[in-house]
Design an enzyme around this catalytic site. Structure first.
Site, PDB file in Angstrom:
ATOM      1  N   GLU A 140     -12.365   0.640 -12.620  1.00 23.46           N
ATOM      2  CA  GLU A 140     -11.359  -0.303 -13.072  1.00 23.46           C
ATOM      3  C   GLU A 140     -11.477  -1.572 -12.832  1.00 23.46           C
ATOM      4  O   GLU A 140     -11.273  -2.573 -13.639  1.00 23.46           O
ATOM      5  CB  GLU A 140      -9.851   0.218 -12.893  1.00 23.46           C
ATOM      6  CG  GLU A 140      -9.565   0.319 -11.550  1.00 23.46           C
ATOM      7  CD  GLU A 140      -8.054   0.717 -11.513  1.00 23.46           C
ATOM      8  OE1 GLU A 140      -7.240  -0.013 -11.810  1.00 23.46           O
ATOM      9  OE2 GLU A 140      -7.561   1.718 -10.867  1.00 23.46           O
ATOM     10  N   SER A 180       1.336  -0.885 -12.125  1.00 21.32           N
ATOM     11  CA  SER A 180       2.279  -0.152 -11.474  1.00 21.32           C
ATOM     12  C   SER A 180       2.477  -0.726 -10.106  1.00 21.32           C
ATOM     13  O   SER A 180       3.350  -0.800  -9.339  1.00 21.32           O
ATOM     14  CB  SER A 180       2.044   1.253 -11.392  1.00 21.32           C
ATOM     15  OG  SER A 180       1.756   1.645 -12.882  1.00 21.32           O
ATOM     16  N   ARG A 227     -12.112  -5.867  -3.012  1.00 13.89           N
ATOM     17  CA  ARG A 227     -10.766  -6.038  -3.017  1.00 13.89           C
ATOM     18  C   ARG A 227     -10.265  -6.284  -1.563  1.00 13.89           C
ATOM     19  O   ARG A 227     -10.487  -5.648  -0.514  1.00 13.89           O
ATOM     20  CB  ARG A 227     -10.234  -4.310  -3.600  1.00 13.89           C
ATOM     21  CG  ARG A 227      -8.799  -4.042  -3.704  1.00 13.89           C
ATOM     22  CD  ARG A 227      -8.587  -2.549  -3.766  1.00 13.89           C
ATOM     23  NE  ARG A 227      -7.213  -2.251  -4.078  1.00 13.89           N
ATOM     24  CZ  ARG A 227      -6.129  -2.019  -3.183  1.00 13.89           C
ATOM     25  NH1 ARG A 227      -6.650  -1.997  -1.939  1.00 13.89           N
ATOM     26  NH2 ARG A 227      -5.181  -1.797  -3.601  1.00 13.89           N
ATOM     27  N   SER A 277      -3.234  -4.840  -6.946  1.00 14.64           N
ATOM     28  CA  SER A 277      -4.513  -4.946  -6.361  1.00 14.64           C
ATOM     29  C   SER A 277      -5.011  -6.295  -6.048  1.00 14.64           C
ATOM     30  O   SER A 277      -4.519  -7.198  -7.489  1.00 14.64           O
ATOM     31  CB  SER A 277      -5.455  -4.457  -7.019  1.00 14.64           C
ATOM     32  OG  SER A 277      -5.705  -2.992  -6.825  1.00 14.64           O
TER      33      SER A 277
END
Lengths: 766, 368
Positions: free
Chosen positions: B133, B187, B202, B190
């Site tokens: 993703e 939701s 990340r 990140s």
């Protein structure tokens, strides 16, 4: 809530008669009151008889007198806001001769109760900045209370892992979680800065929690949370991925979205589950921010406080978890034993600046302090009732400033105690039992030490109750005063004895033993001098060890001494004869080669030990050209020789022995006090003068004698110079633990790595 | 034809929403038209002639990218979303429409690509091409920024973010976009530090995201949709719910340079029963929105400072129709960094993952 309670003045708000310098910290639910007072209590003093009166005053070596002494003590009391009026009335009624005009106040509730305080006490309320007080208080406890900070580990043998006192407490990060969160970087006593914060704090948990669960009280919300399952409310990584998000290393159980399920699921959520989810959300968020700030400012010590934390295992656990997660274990979340008192302590210190309290060292008085209580939601009713009433902290001003022994290899990792009874349940069980068993004897000894005082028996009984209660508390809450150790058990006993005016129960025994031993001194020295060099080395070490048998603190010995008053030095030597280690290790290596510059000798017992064991050894050192510093206790503990007694003893010995006389005259033999009144030895809290002498004389040998100082403590202490630890194990359980028998001997000679070794041997009991 | 066979889909299955991009070719030749199988035609017609699908599917018509050239073909890119809860129905539809007979690969990203992989296989005989993703997010974002938004810039920021009167939205481009801190608010959240198209990490994430806002709003106000929650929030006053610095100190906390109007404790007033009884649902919705948004802003700002990146790009569907949050983020970045950090936003907020997945389809060589 019952607001009119009767306060027992013996237990709460003690020493109000001389109280001055009040400070008060009124929080959302708890009030913390601080004051300075003086305590008058008895101390035992020894004094040489004048030559003129000596004939008349029997044949005793010195006289013992009990004198009144006034010492300073800080009192801190914590109680629920509901009792504030009762408490103020009580204080007013008991305040006698105070010149105090002002009360320092801090905390969010200070303004609300300002009028009440001024009216009730007739003192002017002087407000102090909350955060400044908090930091001042934090610095104070970190500096003065060993084992103040701890790491919380829910599933470990001991939930509380206490940290050793750092020689330098700065810099650190304080994360104060009140209704919001303040993150403060503290760089020195006066320099601190709020580097950040968050509005998501204890108030969010409480406010949002109240809305979600219709539960009003903070404690009840925590209780709900501790029973809930957050996974029914939170969206986890596995709810999105069906498993873990492997490439990022995010496990399936990780929360992806707090309350993420409550948007879609068409079901009711339980109060418990929502409270739990909320608790995780807030703890994780605070932990994450704290880590980001710690990283940005390169700080590794992060303390957490505020009402969100205040001893609640649930929040300590979730914060700890969060910090571990976000720093991958690099930063540990630290909590403070007296976290609730910081504001009051700081406000007090602000008001006492002219007395400059920070120039002194202070010590937690175990007799007068409640200790850390668990406020776990699952705790038993007795504890709950306790935490809801009054909690006390008392700190004594120590006569001298305490510092590290300059010869500690690594002061920041030095742990005085050999065994942590908080973690070792079996050992804890044994020692608590042992101290309970010994209590009758101590009470008897205490009464006997004051034959002229008819109320001694009554006081001794009070002492018994107090100490027994402490032991019971420690059985349930071993972490109450930091790590539970043999040392802390012994110190607690000394504090309790002092509390009930038994300053030195062994004074007469010590006097008697010193008298007897002194008579043998010349004979002992003479017989040593007749030996060959090599034989003498053995004999000297054997002498110290045999002398060390005479320890009234050890039940195995006191039983013998009680039943056989004739038990003497020679019997003691024979008692040790079975110890093979003396024969297998050559003690001569120590005194071979070029003489040491200066030896520091931490001595133990009075009588045979010091006079026939230690002094001849010291004599040998002096004869080789080594200077000797004899470090003895500042105050009494068991039958340990005190500095005052040792002064007299050495004078008397000097009169008989030219070697000792020359040593004293030429200042090659020095007596210094350790700063301690404990049967054990904490090398990180020693008299500043001692440290100075050690440095000036370039001390290159440290000798530590006795079970309390060399086995219960310092057995693993690493020094930067040569060291020798000598003791006789007078406790069969401990001997068994160490793999030996009763009256086994420890003779542990160590040379620090990198120093030329003169032969090294660590002799464990055979 | 050298290019991929149609249909071209990119799909991002998140925790709450499924984002679907569909490329509608407009350069179909007559020959092609003849060869085109019936169900392919019907899919195209169904998607392009409707703006809503079933009860919950929506096509964001205003986001449509027109006359786009992809892989040598010209067409319109459509942006469609529906709740992840509807996934079983969507898969069922794939089965009913005999999607597996089409010569295409279904490229999917987001956690659902993994979670629903087996359902696609067993229920619809479809094999997903699963994509990471974050890879997709960055690729899609850079692509859309490059092609622009029908002749306008994709990117925008707020001028004068600290002044509500003169604060205005200004278009801009992401020229020389690296390094950037990319904050993706779905939701959950990140946060990525992006140094080039293929080089990123990340930095961290938080579970306090769009799902938390909606979840808490539903519990606190009884609302059911994001739109409803935002509508309420737009009418509420969070200062009835939050405790401000001035509520505690009577004004600014000067010792620490905190303004009286700063929030000291989110939901702090709700500790008192009186206050709990006096607030509206709108106030609660607003407070929830402000709390979540400020928190994301605060974490993003700390990450930007730690990573030494000055440009912070906020994306994700939490920002959809949510000017309260975008303005608040812009303000927070500007205020707390004293003008050092700039918050940037993108018009296609939540669709970059799906676009990235589509691009992966056009890149794959194993064309059947």
């Amino acid at each position: 809530m019952d607001k009119s309670i009767t306060l027992p003045p013996d237990e709460i708000f003690r020493n109000l008669e001389n109280a001055k310098r009040f400070a008060i910290d009124i929080g959302g639910s708890l009030t913390k009151l601080a004051y300075y007072s003086t305590v008058q209590h008895k101390v035992a003093k020894v004094r040489s008889f004048d030559k003129a009166t000596k004939e008349a005053a029997s044949d005793k070596l010195y006289e013992i007198s009990v004198q009144e002494e006034v010492t300073a003590r800080l009192h801190f009391i914590k109680f629920e806001n509901a009792y504030i009026e009762t408490c103020l009335d009580f204080i007013k009624d008991h305040l006698v001769n105070t010149e105090t005009k002002v009360i320092k106040a801090t905390g969010g509730g200070a303004h609300k109760f300002k009028e009440l305080i001024e009216r009730k006490l007739g003192l002017k309320v002087d407000k102090e900045d909350e955060m400044t007080c908090l930091i001042k208080g934090c610095n104070f406890v970190l500096r003065n209370i060993p084992h103040e900070a701890f790491v919380y580990a829910k599933h470990a043998d001991s939930e509380f892992r206490f940290q050793t006192t750092q020689p330098d407490i700065f810099p650190y990060l304080l994360v104060n979680i009140g209704s919001g969160v303040s993150i403060v970087k503290v760089e020195s006593e006066d320099k601190f800065e709020r580097i950040g914060g968050s509005s998501i704090g204890g108030g969010t948990f409480w406010g949002l929690g109240a809305l979600l669960t219709k539960t009003k009280r903070f404690d009840e919300l925590l209780q709900l949370a501790s029973k809930g399952q957050h996974t029914s409310v939170d969206m986890l990584v596995k709810d999105i991925y069906g498993g873990s998000y492997g490439s990022l290393g995010l496990t399936g159980d990780l929360i992806a979205s707090s309350f993420g399920k409550s948007a879609t699921a068409d079901k009711e959520f339980s109060k418990e589950d929502m409270a739990k989810s909320l608790l995780h959300m807030i703890s994780n968020d605070i932990g994450q921010l704290a880590c980001l700030y710690a990283k940005l400012h390169n700080l590794s010590r992060v303390y957490f406080g505020g009402f969100f934390i205040r001893g609640h295992p649930v929040t300590m656990h979730t914060i700890t978890y969060s910090i571990n997660f976000f720093t991958k274990g690099e930063v540990q979340a630290l909590f403070l034993r007296h976290e609730g008192y910081l504001g009051a302590i700081g406000a007090f210190l602000k008001g006492a600046e002219e007395d400059n309290p920070n120039q002194y060292s202070w010590g937690e008085n175990y007799a007068g302090s409640s200790g850390l209580m668990s406020v776990s939601p699952d705790m038993n009713p007795m504890q709950r009732a306790r935490s809801g009433t009054f909690d006390m902290l008392e700190m004594d001003r120590l006569e001298r400033q305490l510092v590290n022994l300059p010869l500690l290899q690594d002061p920041s990792s030095y742990i005085p105690d050999t065994m942590d009874l908080t973690e070792d349940a079996l050992a804890r069980e044994y020692w608590l039992y042992c101290f309970e068993e010994a209590l009758d004897g101590v009470v008897k000894r205490a009464v006997a030490s004051q034959p002229d005082m008819p109320e001694a028996a009554e006081r001794a009984e009070k002492f018994r109750q107090k100490y027994r209660h402490k032991l019971q508390t420690l059985r349930h809450q071993p972490f109450a005063y930091g790590s539970l150790t043999v040392r802390s058990l012994l110190d607690t006993r000394e504090h309790c004895l002092n509390e009930f005016n038994f300053p030195d129960p062994y004074s007469k025994i010590k006097q008697n033993e010193n008298d007897i031993a002194l008579k043998y001194y010349q004979k002992a020295v003479k017989s040593l001098e007749e030996l060959s060099w090599e034989e003498r080395q053995f004999a000297l070490v054997r002498g110290v060890l045999a002398g060390n048998v005479f320890d009234w603190g050890a039940k195995a010995v006191s039983d013998v001494l009680e039943s056989d008053p004739e038990f003497g030095f020679e019997q003691a030597k024979r008692q040790l004869e079975g110890s093979k280690c003396l024969k297998t290790t050559h003690p001569g290596f120590l005194l071979q080669g070029p003489p040491h510059k200066c030896a520091l000798f931490f001595v133990d017992n009075s009588g045979v030990d010091i006079i026939l064991g230690v002094i001849p050894f010291v004599r040998e050192l002096l004869s080789r050209g080594t200077e000797v510093v004899l470090a003895s206790n500042s105050g009494p503990a068991l039958n340990d020789v005190t500095n005052g007694e040792l002064q007299i003893l050495t004078e008397r010995i000097a009169a008989m022995d030219p070697v000792i006389q020359a040593g004293l005259r030429e200042d090659r033999l020095t007596l210094v006090q350790s700063g301690s009144s404990s049967p054990c030895l904490d090398l990180s809290r020693l008299d500043k003068v001692l440290a100075q002498v050690v440095r000036e004389r370039q001390t290159d040998l440290v000798i530590i004698e006795g079970m309390g100082r060399a086995i219960h403590t310092n057995y693993y202490a690493m020094l930067s110079c040569e060291s020798l630890k000598m003791a006789v194990i007078k406790n069969s359980w401990l001997a068994d633990r160490l793999g030996g028998k009763l009256f086994s001997v420890v003779f542990k000679y160590e040379v620090p790595a990198g120093k030329p070794s003169q032969g090294s041997a660590a002799v464990t009991p055979s | 034809n050298k290019s991929k066979s149609f249909p071209w889909f990119g799909m991002d299955i998140g925790g709450t929403l499924v984002k679907l991009v569909y490329f509608e070719p407009v350069d179909i030749t007559a020959e092609e038209e003849q060869e085109e199988v019936e169900n392919l035609k019907s899919i195209r017609r169904y998607l392009t002639s409707n703006v809503a699908y079933g009860k919950t599917g929506v096509r964001d018509v205003h986001l449509e990218l027109r006359n786009l050239t992809m892989c040598g073909r010209t067409g319109n890119l459509h942006f469609i979303r529906f709740p992840t809860q509807a996934m079983p129905r969507f898969i069922q539809m794939g089965h009913d429409k005999n999607f597996s007979s089409l010569h295409t690969t279904l490229c999917a990203t987001g956690g659902g690509a993994y979670k629903f992989e087996n359902d696609f296989r067993t229920m619809a005989d479809l094999e997903l091409l699963k994509l990471d993703e974050l890879d997709c997010l960055i690729r899609g974002l850079l692509y859309v920024d490059r092609v622009g938004f029908n002749g306008h810039p994709e990117c925008y920021y707020f001028q004068n973010p600290s002044d509500t009167q003169s604060c205005v939205k200004k278009p801009c481009t992401l020229e020389d976009p690296f390094p950037m801190l990319l904050v993706n608010i779905g939701s959950g959240v990140s946060i990525l530090a992006v140094y080039s198209e293929n080089n990123y990490k990340r930095v961290t994430g938080t579970s306090l995201g769009g799902g938390t806002f909606l979840g808490l709003c539903c519990l606190l106000t009884g609302c059911e949709t994001f739109e409803e929650a935002l509508e309420m929030a737009s009418k509420g006053d969070s200062t009835n719910v939050d405790k401000l610095v001035k509520d505690i100190y009577g004004g600014d906390y000067e010792r620490f340079g905190l303004q009286g109007s700063a929030v000291a404790s989110s939901f702090g007033h709700m500790m008192s029963k009186e206050k709990r009884d006096s607030i509206s649902k709108e106030d609660l919705a607003r407070a929830t929105l402000v709390t979540i948004t400020n928190n994301i802003g605060s974490i993003a700002r700390m990450c930007a400072v730690n990573e030494k990146i000055e440009r912070v790009v906020f994306v994700g569907n939490f920002l959809r129709i949510n000017t309260v949050s975008t303005k608040l983020l812009a303000y927070a970045m500007d205020f707390w960094s004293k003008g050092q950090l700039r918050a940037l936003f993108l018009e296609h907020e939540g669709y970059f993952g799906a676009v990235g997945a589509l691009m992966e389809l056009l890149k794959t060589t194993e064309d059947p």
